[in-house]
Design an enzyme around this catalytic site. Structure first.
Site, PDB file in Angstrom:
ATOM      1  N   ASN A 239      41.956 -27.210  43.428  1.00 51.28           N
ATOM      2  CA  ASN A 239      40.873 -26.992  44.389  1.00 51.28           C
ATOM      3  C   ASN A 239      39.647 -26.502  43.635  1.00 51.28           C
ATOM      4  O   ASN A 239      39.768 -25.872  42.586  1.00 51.28           O
ATOM      5  CB  ASN A 239      41.296 -25.925  45.414  1.00 51.28           C
ATOM      6  CG  ASN A 239      40.221 -25.667  46.454  1.00 51.28           C
ATOM      7  OD1 ASN A 239      39.591 -26.610  46.952  1.00 51.28           O
ATOM      8  ND2 ASN A 239      39.990 -24.408  46.793  1.00 51.28           N
TER       9      ASN A 239
ATOM     10  N   SER B  19      34.870 -22.109  40.572  1.00 50.21           N
ATOM     11  CA  SER B  19      36.180 -22.050  39.901  1.00 50.21           C
ATOM     12  C   SER B  19      36.992 -23.269  40.315  1.00 50.21           C
ATOM     13  O   SER B  19      36.943 -23.696  41.469  1.00 50.21           O
ATOM     14  CB  SER B  19      36.962 -20.811  40.341  1.00 50.21           C
ATOM     15  OG  SER B  19      36.194 -19.641  40.209  1.00 50.21           O
TER      16      SER B  19
HETATM   17  C1  GAR Z   1      31.821 -27.190  47.666  1.00 47.80           C
HETATM   18  O1  GAR Z   1      30.822 -26.289  47.304  1.00 47.80           O
HETATM   19  C2  GAR Z   1      33.184 -26.559  47.503  1.00 47.80           C
HETATM   20  O2  GAR Z   1      33.261 -25.662  46.433  1.00 47.80           O
HETATM   21  C3  GAR Z   1      33.335 -25.848  48.811  1.00 47.80           C
HETATM   22  O3  GAR Z   1      32.810 -26.732  49.770  1.00 47.80           O
HETATM   23  C4  GAR Z   1      31.778 -27.504  49.164  1.00 47.80           C
HETATM   24  C5  GAR Z   1      32.065 -28.969  49.439  1.00 47.80           C
HETATM   25  O4  GAR Z   1      30.979 -29.750  49.075  1.00 47.80           O
HETATM   26  N1  GAR Z   1      34.694 -25.548  49.059  1.00 47.80           N
HETATM   27  C6  GAR Z   1      35.121 -24.436  49.656  1.00 47.80           C
HETATM   28  O5  GAR Z   1      34.375 -23.601  50.097  1.00 47.80           O
HETATM   29  C7  GAR Z   1      36.623 -24.328  49.783  1.00 47.80           C
HETATM   30  N2  GAR Z   1      37.011 -22.977  49.965  1.00 47.80           N
HETATM   31  P1  GAR Z   1      31.136 -31.334  48.900  1.00 47.80           P
HETATM   32  O6  GAR Z   1      31.766 -31.857  50.194  1.00 47.80           O
HETATM   33  O7  GAR Z   1      29.730 -31.805  48.750  1.00 47.80           O
HETATM   34  O8  GAR Z   1      31.973 -31.562  47.720  1.00 47.80           O
END
Ligand code: GAR
Length: 316
Positions: A108, A137
């Protein structure tokens, strides 16, 4: 090179999915994307994945029990032939059963420098705390939310006047660099001799009075001043294989093991009937099992005075 087969799970925009997908287009990338699945039929990322010729699948979670929804996702992922799952903005808490099924094979990306700021609103929390840096991370997924072993991190400087949105945007740039690299490293390590030797080393050196020497060019583990109980064969005569050699009871056990799984077990040349070769580079090594092999092999060569001491210790 056999490539790892990745299923990506998304809930929204899917920019991390896009980063993984385009990294995978490079011929040297050790993984391919074989499925993009979502709990949201309207997820933007699904359209891009489909346009890029990747199989997609959406299963909305509303009105479904969490375990049932996860089981549906799991079936599709398995059916697609995935070896690993990459969560990329998948905003669902996963059931324990699902996490267990993909243990050690599910990664993740999280928008904070874990263990700081698990859960939501990570950027605002970093700004409010007056942190000089936010970041992201990549970690292995375990049953506890955002808690699995961290595989890699990237810091992102917080600028004066940053809002959660401006910081989130820059953290995403960092995520897009970090995630494809860490995933590549992670799926490659199962065939990386240095990583495999290190796994054996940690388990062999945990045996009482163990020491390491090099013998015939092989990392070799023995009991100090006594016999050897394990060797790691790395690319022996250019065979391209990495394998552990341990003691067994004799020809009968050797034949039985080879018969049970002839891709994994083999008779090591020059070692005779008292040893078995166990391939470590097949991508599905059970490291607890390797630990048990090493303990058994140690016991087979340990001098009486050592095993006696252990028996006494065991009585307490
Ligand atoms: C990303 O910033 C990811 O790290 C976060 O959601 C966003 C998805 O963006 N994930 C979390 O918060 C999970 N706990 P994306 O759809 O543009 O990849």
């Amino acid at each position: 090179m056999t490539k790892a087969r990745i299923a990506i799970l998304i809930s929204g925009t899917g920019t991390n999915m896009a980063a993984l997908l385009y990294a995978a287009k490079h011929p040297s990338c050790p993984y391919e994307i074989i499925l993009v699945a979502s709990n949201n039929s309207d997820a933007e990322g699904l359209k891009l994945a489909a346009a890029e010729g990747i199989a997609t699948f959406a299963q909305p979670h509303q009105h479904l029990d969490r375990a049932v929804h996860d089981a549906m996702m799991h079936d599709r992922i398995v059916h697609a032939g995935a070896t690993h799952v990459a969560l990329a903005g998948y905003m669902r808490i996963l059931s324990e059963a699902f996490v267990q099924k993909w243990e050690g094979r599910m990664l993740n990306v999280h928008p904070s420098l874990l263990p700081k700021y698990k859960g939501l609103h990570t950027h605002q929390r970093a700004i409010d705390a007056g942190d000089s840096h936010g970041g992201c991370s990549v970690h292995l997924v375990t049953a506890e939310l955002d808690d699995g072993p961290v595989l890699g991190q990237m810091q992102v400087a917080i600028l004066p006047g940053d809002t959660a949105d401006t910081l989130a945007e820059r953290v995403k740039l960092a995520e897009h660099q970090l995630y494809p690299r860490i995933l590549a490293e992670y799926v490659s390590r199962d065939s990386d001799p240095a990583w495999l030797v290190q796994q054996v080393r940690e388990r062999a050196m945990a045996q009482p009075e163990a020491d390491e020497v090099t013998s015939h060019g092989m990392p070799c583990f023995g009991i100090t001043g006594a016999k050897k109980f394990a060797y790691v064969s790395v690319d022996h005569h250019g065979d391209g294989k990495t394998a552990l050699l341990v003691k067994i009871s004799g020809a009968e056990e050797q034949a039985m093991l080879i018969d049970s799984d002839e891709d994994r077990y083999y008779r090591p040349a020059y070692f005779g009937d008292g040893w078995i070769g166990i391939r470590l580079d097949l991508g599905d090594t059970d490291w607890d099992h390797i630990g048990e092999w090493l303990a058994k092999s140690w016991l087979a060569v340990a001098p009486k005075k050592l095993t006696k001491l252990m028996d006494v210790a065991g009585e307490f």
